[in-house]
Design a protein around this motif. Structure first.
Motif, PDB file in Angstrom:
ATOM      1  N   ALA A 165      19.272  -7.143  -6.389  1.00 37.58           N
ATOM      2  CA  ALA A 165      19.667  -6.133  -7.370  1.00 37.58           C
ATOM      3  C   ALA A 165      19.208  -4.765  -6.880  1.00 37.58           C
ATOM      4  N   PRO A 166      19.736  -3.681  -7.452  1.00 36.93           N
ATOM      5  CA  PRO A 166      19.276  -2.354  -7.039  1.00 36.93           C
ATOM      6  C   PRO A 166      17.781  -2.142  -7.200  1.00 36.93           C
ATOM      7  N   HIS A 167      17.147  -2.826  -8.158  1.00 35.30           N
ATOM      8  CA  HIS A 167      15.718  -2.635  -8.392  1.00 35.30           C
ATOM      9  C   HIS A 167      14.857  -3.703  -7.709  1.00 35.30           C
ATOM     10  N   THR A 168      15.454  -4.539  -6.847  1.00 40.40           N
ATOM     11  CA  THR A 168      14.684  -5.570  -6.153  1.00 40.40           C
ATOM     12  C   THR A 168      13.591  -4.917  -5.291  1.00 40.40           C
ATOM     13  N   PRO A 169      12.352  -5.343  -5.420  1.00 43.44           N
ATOM     14  CA  PRO A 169      11.258  -4.741  -4.624  1.00 43.44           C
ATOM     15  C   PRO A 169      11.369  -5.106  -3.148  1.00 43.44           C
ATOM     16  N   TYR A 170      10.618  -4.388  -2.349  1.00 44.23           N
ATOM     17  CA  TYR A 170      10.559  -4.614  -0.910  1.00 44.23           C
ATOM     18  C   TYR A 170       9.252  -5.307  -0.541  1.00 44.23           C
ATOM     19  N   ARG A 171       9.312  -6.073   0.529  1.00 48.77           N
ATOM     20  CA  ARG A 171       8.120  -6.564   1.214  1.00 48.77           C
ATOM     21  C   ARG A 171       8.152  -5.969   2.623  1.00 48.77           C
ATOM     22  N   ILE A 172       7.179  -5.126   2.952  1.00 51.43           N
ATOM     23  CA  ILE A 172       7.222  -4.323   4.173  1.00 51.43           C
ATOM     24  C   ILE A 172       6.115  -4.742   5.136  1.00 51.43           C
ATOM     25  N   ALA A 202       7.608   0.247  -7.398  1.00 54.32           N
ATOM     26  CA  ALA A 202       6.450  -0.234  -8.163  1.00 54.32           C
ATOM     27  C   ALA A 202       6.133  -1.696  -7.846  1.00 54.32           C
ATOM     28  N   GLY A 203       7.144  -2.468  -7.481  1.00 62.05           N
ATOM     29  CA  GLY A 203       6.916  -3.870  -7.158  1.00 62.05           C
ATOM     30  C   GLY A 203       6.777  -4.161  -5.680  1.00 62.05           C
ATOM     31  N   THR A 204       6.766  -3.123  -4.860  1.00 56.51           N
ATOM     32  CA  THR A 204       6.743  -3.282  -3.405  1.00 56.51           C
ATOM     33  C   THR A 204       5.310  -3.434  -2.888  1.00 56.51           C
ATOM     34  N   VAL A 205       5.168  -4.244  -1.846  1.00 55.69           N
ATOM     35  CA  VAL A 205       3.892  -4.392  -1.150  1.00 55.69           C
ATOM     36  C   VAL A 205       4.142  -4.201   0.345  1.00 55.69           C
ATOM     37  N   CYS A 206       3.236  -3.489   0.994  1.00 53.19           N
ATOM     38  CA  CYS A 206       3.300  -3.273   2.440  1.00 53.19           C
ATOM     39  C   CYS A 206       2.064  -3.866   3.102  1.00 53.19           C
ATOM     40  N   LEU A 207       2.286  -4.628   4.165  1.00 48.95           N
ATOM     41  CA  LEU A 207       1.198  -5.036   5.047  1.00 48.95           C
ATOM     42  C   LEU A 207       1.173  -4.075   6.228  1.00 48.95           C
ATOM     43  N   SER A 208       0.134  -3.271   6.324  1.00 48.81           N
ATOM     44  CA  SER A 208      -0.061  -2.397   7.475  1.00 48.81           C
ATOM     45  C   SER A 208      -0.760  -3.211   8.555  1.00 48.81           C
ATOM     46  N   SER A 209       0.012  -3.605   9.571  1.00 50.20           N
ATOM     47  CA  SER A 209      -0.501  -4.507  10.599  1.00 50.20           C
ATOM     48  C   SER A 209      -0.845  -3.726  11.861  1.00 50.20           C
ATOM     49  N   ASP A 210      -2.121  -3.709  12.193  1.00 47.15           N
ATOM     50  CA  ASP A 210      -2.608  -2.985  13.374  1.00 47.15           C
ATOM     51  C   ASP A 210      -3.788  -3.763  13.944  1.00 47.15           C
ATOM     52  N   THR A 211      -4.016  -3.619  15.218  1.00 47.49           N
ATOM     53  CA  THR A 211      -5.134  -4.341  15.817  1.00 47.49           C
ATOM     54  C   THR A 211      -6.471  -3.822  15.285  1.00 47.49           C
ATOM     55  N   GLY A 212      -7.453  -4.697  15.288  1.00 47.89           N
ATOM     56  CA  GLY A 212      -8.807  -4.354  14.872  1.00 47.89           C
ATOM     57  C   GLY A 212      -9.804  -4.848  15.899  1.00 47.89           C
TER      58      GLY A 212
END
Length: 430
Positions: A75-82, A304-314
């Motif tokens: 749907a237009p309001h479907t959240p993202y997983r980034i 508002a429903g979106t979540v992002c995983l910031s993936s970087d080496t540690g």
């Protein structure tokens, strides 16, 4: 004694090929796009009107790529997983007037990009790669992937103090590579050489973004090949895992729209039109909402429903410098990806974000570890806090623990890249 059981190394083999083929951010995004094309993704132009069809799409801009898969049921309001990552690495980059030299040596004038471990660039066989802009405005990638340049270290006989006082390098004077002999240094020689390499006419190249890279191939290391050494793991390891994960989930119905956002210029602050602090990601996500018939209200609901995983080496715990790490947090290689936490928001992770990451790892059957900095040491940062603040998106900082970060040649556990990719698949699937 028999060798311990190891994961299937197909993913790590493919990562090594990706690293070798991606000496610059421009090559990295081109290789990522090629892999996504094979998975059914199609490039869309930022200058065209977008239509709201389902399927996999991507945008290329310089050294950045944003790719996303719209399920049929979205749907237009479907959240993202980034999954967020970055394509750039610290290195030596060619200056606008590259031709220099002295005392019979021909050299290339370079500028320091990011924060490299400068000593790691000494006495390495270096190639030259990047992007050339032609007189007609088009661009061509170039990769001279053979020994072409070298930054020679001063012999110990001429610097006896190096043994007692340590190596001291002046960024301007001591890191200019040699690439030949001759007293007749002429402006335009380097670019003319690259024009010949690509079969271009003289004077066709009017702009360039060029950088050096080690030509030594990635390789397994250790008694049981349990380690992997190679260039640019920070952060092409995460880019590669993100591409693999997005391609793996790009079919069928999903509760979220999975996204890969791989930015340039993280190593120097992310403030560019292709960096995480620029408008690229927000513009792509908003246009996707509006192309599917959504309103600003739909855009707000989706974000508002979106979540992002910031993936970087540690940082994995270093056996020779364990005191530099937090005494109760010692991430080990091949122990699974790490969750990065800093209460001063150098990383974006909070408790609710940890729960999202823990659920993805549990679903994938992947162990994970926690990383915090020693209180007496400054903490690095990532695109995570930038993404959270700029877009109002819940963001969690994660990655793979490595040694020799920012070296021309870094070191990781050979199993960890595959474990990261599996966890990213579970996250994107929701």
């Amino acid at each position: 004694m028999s060798a311990p059981h190891r994961l299937d190394r197909g993913h790590t083999d493919d990562l090594m090929s990706f690293l070798a083929a991606s000496p610059t951010p421009y090559h990295a995004v081109a290789n990522a796009a090629e892999r996504l094309e094979k998975a059914g993704f199609r490039q869309v132009s930022e200058t065209d009107a977008w239509e709201g069809s389902s399927g996999g799409k991507y945008v290329l801009r310089g050294g950045a790529i944003i790719a996303w898969y719209v399920p049929e049921n979205a749907a237009p309001h479907t959240p993202y997983r980034i999954v967020g990552a970055h394509t750039d690495s610290p290195n030596l980059r060619v200056k606008p007037l590259p031709d220099s030299g002295a005392h019979g040596w021909r050299q290339v004038a370079v500028e320091i990009y990011g924060g490299p471990l400068m000593n790691s660039w000494l006495d390495r066989d270096l190639g030259l790669a990047g992007r050339l802009t032609l007189r007609d405005g088009s661009t061509r990638l170039v990769n001279v992937d053979r020994p072409l340049l070298r930054v020679p270290q001063l012999a110990i006989h001429l610097d006896r103090a190096v043994s007692s006082d340590g190596l001291k390098l002046d960024k301007q004077r001591h890191l200019q590579p040699i690439w030949g002999l001759g007293d007749d240094v002429r402006d335009g020689d380097l670019i003319a050489f690259l024009e010949e390499e690509l079969g271009l006419g003289a004077g066709e190249v009017t702009g360039w973004d060029l950088m050096t890279h080690s030509v030594e191939a990635p390789a397994y290391l250790g008694r049981d090949n349990e380690l992997m050494a190679g260039p640019r793991m920070d952060n092409l390891l995460s880019v590669h895992a993100g591409v693999a994960a997005l391609a793996a989930v790009s079919s069928g119905d999903l509760p979220y729209i999975p996204v890969l956002a791989a930015f340039d210029h993280e190593e120097n602050g992310s403030q560019s039109d292709t960096g995480a602090d620029g408008p690229l990601l927000g513009g792509v996500l908003e246009r996707s909402v509006f192309a599917r018939g959504g309103s600003y209200e739909d855009r707000a609901r989706a974000f508002a429903g979106t979540v992002c995983l910031s993936s970087d080496t540690g940082h994995a715990v270093h056996p020779n410098y364990a005191e530099r790490h937090d005494p109760t947090h010692h991430p080990r290689v091949n122990g699974g990806p790490i969750l990065k936490v800093n209460v001063n928001n150098r990383y974006a992770t909070d408790g609710s974000g940890r729960a999202v990451w823990a659920a993805a790892c549990e679903k994938a059957g992947v162990p994970f570890q926690s990383f915090v900095s020693n209180n007496s040491m400054p903490c690095g940062t990532t695109i995570g806090p930038i993404t959270a603040a700029r877009h109002g998106i819940k963001t969690v900082d994660i990655g793979v623990a490595i040694l020799s970060m920012h070296s021309v040649r870094e070191l990781c556990g050979a199993d960890d890249p595959h474990l990261l990719a599996n966890a990213l698949v579970a996250f994107l699937e929701g």
